[in-house]
Scaffold this active site. Structure first.
Site, short mmCIF file in Angstrom:
data_model
loop_
_atom_site.label_atom_id
_atom_site.label_comp_id
_atom_site.label_asym_id
_atom_site.label_seq_id
_atom_site.Cartn_x
_atom_site.Cartn_y
_atom_site.Cartn_z
N THR A 21 57.26 42.22 -0.44
CA THR A 21 57.99 43.37 -0.66
C THR A 21 59.45 43.35 -0.54
O THR A 21 60.25 42.24 0.13
CB THR A 21 57.78 44.28 0.71
OG1 THR A 21 56.13 44.62 0.71
CG2 THR A 21 58.21 45.64 0.36
N GLU A 22 60.20 44.03 -1.61
CA GLU A 22 61.65 44.06 -1.77
C GLU A 22 61.92 45.50 -1.77
O GLU A 22 61.05 46.66 -1.86
CB GLU A 22 62.01 43.35 -3.07
CG GLU A 22 61.58 42.16 -3.17
CD GLU A 22 61.78 41.11 -4.33
OE1 GLU A 22 61.83 40.04 -4.53
OE2 GLU A 22 62.57 41.83 -5.26
N ILE A 65 59.56 42.69 6.45
CA ILE A 65 58.63 41.44 6.38
C ILE A 65 57.95 41.34 7.98
O ILE A 65 58.60 41.37 8.77
CB ILE A 65 59.10 40.35 5.73
CG1 ILE A 65 59.62 40.49 4.49
CG2 ILE A 65 58.38 38.93 5.91
CD1 ILE A 65 58.63 40.91 3.57
N SER A 100 54.36 48.09 -3.31
CA SER A 100 52.98 48.22 -3.86
C SER A 100 52.83 47.76 -5.22
O SER A 100 51.97 47.15 -5.58
CB SER A 100 52.47 49.66 -3.63
OG SER A 100 52.43 50.12 -2.41
N GLU A 143 50.23 47.39 2.78
CA GLU A 143 48.83 46.96 2.10
C GLU A 143 48.70 47.75 0.89
O GLU A 143 47.57 47.71 0.47
CB GLU A 143 47.68 46.53 2.94
CG GLU A 143 47.76 45.94 4.55
CD GLU A 143 48.13 44.53 4.32
OE1 GLU A 143 48.95 44.20 3.44
OE2 GLU A 143 47.46 43.63 4.88
N THR A 183 49.92 51.58 -0.68
CA THR A 183 49.87 52.94 -0.25
C THR A 183 48.80 53.59 -0.68
O THR A 183 47.98 53.06 -1.53
CB THR A 183 51.00 53.91 -0.70
OG1 THR A 183 51.00 53.81 -2.35
CG2 THR A 183 52.70 53.18 -0.49
N GLN A 188 33.61 76.03 21.71
CA GLN A 188 33.10 75.74 20.41
C GLN A 188 34.12 75.19 19.36
O GLN A 188 33.92 74.23 18.37
CB GLN A 188 32.03 76.76 19.83
CG GLN A 188 30.86 76.76 20.42
CD GLN A 188 29.80 77.85 19.81
OE1 GLN A 188 30.35 78.90 18.95
NE2 GLN A 188 28.43 77.91 20.01
N PHE A 234 54.50 37.08 5.12
CA PHE A 234 54.13 37.35 3.67
C PHE A 234 55.25 37.88 3.07
O PHE A 234 55.51 39.11 3.15
CB PHE A 234 52.71 38.06 3.68
CG PHE A 234 52.29 38.55 2.19
CD1 PHE A 234 51.53 37.31 1.57
CD2 PHE A 234 52.47 39.64 1.64
CE1 PHE A 234 51.09 37.69 0.49
CE2 PHE A 234 51.91 39.84 0.55
CZ PHE A 234 51.02 38.97 -0.27
N ARG A 292 39.61 68.53 31.21
CA ARG A 292 40.58 69.48 31.35
C ARG A 292 40.16 70.61 31.35
O ARG A 292 39.25 70.99 30.52
CB ARG A 292 41.78 69.33 29.77
CG ARG A 292 42.58 70.17 29.68
CD ARG A 292 43.92 70.30 30.57
NE ARG A 292 44.64 71.16 29.85
CZ ARG A 292 44.91 72.44 30.51
NH1 ARG A 292 44.16 72.86 31.37
NH2 ARG A 292 46.01 73.24 30.17
#
Length: 385
Positions: A123-124, A154, A129, A364, A366, A280, A120, A269
């Site tokens: 983006t550059e 990419i 976004s 996808e 921010t 707790q 896809f 542990r």
């Protein structure tokens, strides 16, 4: 899909992930690659085409079914899902959302089988976004288009056979208008892929820059044909909305694994002669992570139902992606804290997942972009200039 068929698929993927892939996580991290045997099994299981319609050779899962599968995949390294994520997600959906019937018939069966891997290309350097600053250009020259520009980060581009490239076809148009999508085969003259990016996490999931220098493609490679001119942003928005829901489910699956790692460690542990599970303050960390995971799962499932019904395909996916990507970061942080010094050591699963999880808040769209989408949907015109 029949409930029994879906459960069979989920069961086989769960067994595959936990018995075949999880034992190889250290090797995948060290070699920055998924073993070829695992890749072959993914193709055989139909994982390269689980969202692609059955008429084109895929499994045709709807969103409710898909997110359940994504949760199973989220149990292990994100690099596994990344192998076929672009075929099922943002790249494959370019064709499913905007392609002509001829384009779908030519490419979707090959994507579904894994014969072809797609990327896809949106983006550059200055357009992530927000694609309004998209600088890649596509100029019409007779029955061809000439593409020039550079794409960044990419996913799967080092191994892609075809890249869905988004370019500005109308330089006079403002903002998100005047953008189109093109099918660009990897071997097209003028297209080159840079070296793999060195990333903080998600080893085995490859990204790189893609350079387009006078790349010529026929008009038939314009996604959507004549009707696809200047519709690229609308296509991208639909693909990203679907992708956000998918990523939210993957984050939920990773949170489940982190809860498992946390509780198993706390049970075994010992400190002061007793397992730390008795303390707790440790119980509080565990309770917060369990609650986060359950809240994320419920949100993803409800969002998927609304997505399938067509009642919310904008704010819901953004809210799910926003919450779940932030949520898994919190769960990962607590997992490291419960592990103490061991959680800071390479070779320990929670340390690797801590680094892997950080990317989910970025790609996808921010977290900040998701906030804008969610708020504008709630506030309407009052939130817009």
């Amino acid at each position: 899909m029949d409930v029994d068929d879906l459960q069979a698929i989920l069961g086989s993927v769960r067994e595959f992930v936990r018995t075949e892939v999880v034992p190889l996580e250290g090797r995948i991290e060290e070699e920055d690659a998924i073993p070829e045997g695992i890749v072959a099994q993914c193709k055989e299981m139909g994982l390269y085409g689980f969202t692609i319609p059955e008429q084109y050779g895929g499994l045709g899962l709807n969103s409710v079914e898909e997110v359940q599968l994504a949760m199973e995949l989220g149990w292990t390294t994100p690099a596994l899902r990344s192998l076929f994520g672009t075929n099922n997600g943002i790249a494959g959906h370019v064709l499913m959302e905007g392609g002509t019937e001829e384009q779908k018939k030519a490419w979707l069966p090959r994507l579904a089988s894994g014969e072809v891997t797609a990327s896809f290309g949106l983006t550059e350097a200055d357009a992530g976004s927000d694609p309004s600053a998209l600088a890649t250009r596509a100029t019409r020259d007779g029955d061809q288009w000439v593409l020039d520009g550079t794409k960044r980060y990419i996913t799967n581009s080092p191994v892609a056979d075809v890249i869905m490239v988004f370019a500005r076809t109308n330089p006079e148009a403002r903002g998100n208008r005047g953008i189109s999508a093109f099918l660009v085969p990897k071997d097209t003259p003028g297209l080159s892929v840079g070296p793999k990016d060195a990333k903080m996490g998600q080893a085995g999931a490859w990204t790189a820059d893609v350079h387009l220098d006078g790349v010529r493609v026929p008009h038939e490679n314009l996604v959507g044909g004549d009707e696809g001119v200047d519709t690229g942003f609308q296509i991208a928005a639909k693909c990203l909305a679907h992708g956000r829901l998918h990523i939210a489910a993957v984050c939920t699956g990773m949170a489940a694994r982190l809860v498992h790692e946390t509780t198993e460690f706390a049970k075994t542990r010992e400190q002061g002669g007793a397992p730390i599970a008795r303390f707790q303050l440790i119980q509080g960390l565990v309770a917060d992570s369990v609650t986060d995971h359950l809240a994320g799962r419920a949100l993803v499932m409800e969002t998927a139902r609304a997505f399938d019904a067509g009642t919310d395909r904008i704010a819901g996916p953004s809210a799910a992606k926003y919450f779940c990507s932030e949520m898994v970061g919190r769960v990962a942080d607590r997992a490291v804290q419960v592990h103490g010094g061991a959680g800071y050591m390479r070779g320990v699963a929670v340390e690797r997942f801590f680094r892997d999880a950080r990317l989910f808040r970025i790609y996808e769209g921010t977290s900040q972009i998701q906030q804008v989408i969610i708020a504008r949907d709630a506030l309407g015109p009052a939130a817009r200039g």
